[in-house]
Design an enzyme around this catalytic site. Structure first.
Site, PDB file in Angstrom:
ATOM      1  N   GLU A   1      -0.158  -1.054   6.109  1.00  0.00           N
ATOM      2  CA  GLU A   1       1.024  -0.184   6.785  1.00  0.00           C
ATOM      3  C   GLU A   1       0.629   1.297   6.875  1.00  0.00           C
ATOM      4  OE1 GLU A   1       4.843   2.006   7.673  1.00  0.00           O
ATOM      5  OE2 GLU A   1       3.250   2.148   6.059  1.00  0.00           O
ATOM      6  N   GLU A   2      -0.098   1.764   5.709  1.00  0.00           N
ATOM      7  CA  GLU A   2      -0.179   3.327   5.752  1.00  0.00           C
ATOM      8  C   GLU A   2      -1.149   3.737   6.981  1.00  0.00           C
ATOM      9  OE1 GLU A   2       1.607   5.436   4.381  1.00  0.00           O
ATOM     10  OE2 GLU A   2       2.729   4.377   2.870  1.00  0.00           O
TER      11      GLU A   2
ATOM     12  N   ASP B   1       0.735  -1.275  -0.096  1.00  0.00           N
ATOM     13  CA  ASP B   1       0.052   0.178   0.181  1.00  0.00           C
ATOM     14  C   ASP B   1       0.929   1.236  -0.022  1.00  0.00           C
ATOM     15  OD1 ASP B   1       0.658  -1.259   2.590  1.00  0.00           O
ATOM     16  OD2 ASP B   1      -0.487   0.403   3.531  1.00  0.00           O
TER      17      ASP B   1
END
Length: 426
Positions: free
Chosen positions: A158-159, A93
């Site tokens: 993760e973002e 991502d």
């Protein structure tokens, strides 16, 4: 000497195949995986799965959320009980792209210009993914096999604090060492931690605006309060604690005052005709790796409870807390555990030598001012470092770019690291 000759040849191949490396970055960038909105990584992850299968990995995958699978490839070592195992980890991502942003090039095409490649995610962190995948492929093509198990984790989320990496650990994936190839400007890094939390003040009764005089002036005798005004005392208490931390806490590699408590979002009240009966504060807390986030939570709660005890109304209606979460999208919360690095770890020693061979200079060891998924690997007991191309100034930036020269040197460094690590015995 034989090792150096092999490495020289591999480095020459990386130079000769620069276009192939850049094409891999462009391909990864072409998959539009911004998060938010997320739920868009399926095609990109299937492409990575195919690449891993082509070089002998067994691929496992599962859905973290709809259309957002986690992909883990495992390449069994030739002598896994004698050699060290390794995890290479990265996230697919990327940061969101808004229509109003002034991009000079299409953000999802990967445009090469003036010794840089431009596109969303080139620095954070599809360049790192591409370089690591290319190094693995190069070694495989030259008949070089890992002695220990090699695990490649391409995760999502993760973002926005969705712990794709944590799901890998929960599924049982582990190794003797892990490298997260996220944005570090090719420094070997650890990181502090981040946790978000909600502090809520709730009145058991809702009062009409016309009763306010009775609860704030002498003789009114109405035991009531505005939750918004009481939250101001909590905010002041958090600021005092933040300042106390700045004086009393330090950590090697961090500038003073890096332990912060940010009152990021406040929500309260229902209508102008009512006294606010509820107020919620969303805070973001940065802490040093010397503490665990559970200790940090305990410290904050204790301090705010003492603040509440000094106020007659809050003493009877103390704030409540909700910490962390599994997604900034789904439940508006996140946790990124902290981790330190130890120069004595075998993996760090090998990576230092590899970096010097590729960059012709000693690598810097530092602490990242931001956070990555590496903390979840550390939480699982795996020695982990952050080491990837790209700068934080470019991560999430409009017209995000990555130096092609740094990308090539990172790919060489990962190749040198893997070549030695494949042969390293316990």
């Amino acid at each position: 000497m034989e090792h150096d000759k092999i490495l020289d040849e591999l480095f020459c191949q990386i130079e000769e195949r620069e276009e192939e490396l850049l094409d891999l970055v462009k391909k990864l960038v072409s998959f539009q995986t911004p998060s938010p909105p997320a739920r868009n990584a399926y095609d990109a992850q299937q492409y990575v799965a195919l690449l891993l299968k082509e070089v002998g990995f067994h691929v496992d995958q599962w859905y973290l959320y709809e259309n957002d699978p986690v992909v883990v490839g495992t390449k069994k070592g030739t002598a896994p009980f004698d050699h060290y195992s390794l995890i290479i980890n990265g996230h697919m991502d990327v940061a969101s792209v808004e229509d109003s942003e002034g991009w000079n090039t299409p953000p999802f095409e990967g445009i090469v210009k003036d010794s840089y490649i431009y596109g969303r995610g080139v620095a954070d962190m599809k360049g790192g993914l591409a370089g690591a995948l290319f190094a693995i492929k190069l070694l495989d093509e030259n008949g070089i096999k890992p002695g220990g198990d090699l695990i490649f984790e391409s995760v999502v989320g993760e973002e926005v604090g969705e712990a794709g990496t944590k799901s890998c650990c929960d599924r049982g994936y582990s190794a003797d060492f892990a490298v997260v190839v996220d944005t570090s400007n090719c420094e070997i890094q650890g990181q502090g931690g981040v946790i978000t939390g909600w502090v809520t003040i709730q009145s058991p009764k809702t009062f009409h605006d016309a009763t306010r005089r009775k609860m704030i002036h002498a003789g009114g005798k109405l035991f009531g309060a505005s939750a918004i005004e009481k939250m101001m005392k909590v905010i002041e208490g958090l600021k005092e604690l933040e300042q106390h931390w700045a004086v009393m806490k330090t950590s090697a590699g961090f500038p003073p005052g890096s332990t912060t408590i940010n009152p990021a979002v406040i929500e309260g009240g229902r209508h102008a005709a009512f006294v606010a009966d509820k107020c919620a504060l969303w805070i973001t807390v940065h802490y040093y790796p010397e503490q665990h986030y559970e200790e940090v939570i305990e410290e904050i709660e204790e301090h705010i409870k003492n603040v509440a005890k000094a106020d007659p109304w809050l003493r009877e209606h103390p704030p409540t807390f909700i910490w962390g979460g599994s997604s900034m999208i789904e439940d508006r919360g996140e946790i990124f555990p902290a981790f330190s690095i130890d120069e004595k770890w075998p993996g760090v020693q090998v990576l230092k030598r590899a970096h010097k061979r590729a960059f012709q200079e000693d690598v810097k060891l530092s602490m990242s001012p931001t956070v990555t998924d590496g903390g979840w690997l550390s939480e699982a007991g795996i020695p982990v470092v952050l080491y990837g191309p790209g700068t934080l100034e470019e991560a999430h930036a409009v017209n995000e770019k990555l130096s092609i020269e740094q990308l090539k040197k990172f790919t060489k460094s990962m190749t040198a690291f893997l070549l030695e690590w494949y042969q390293k015995k316990r």
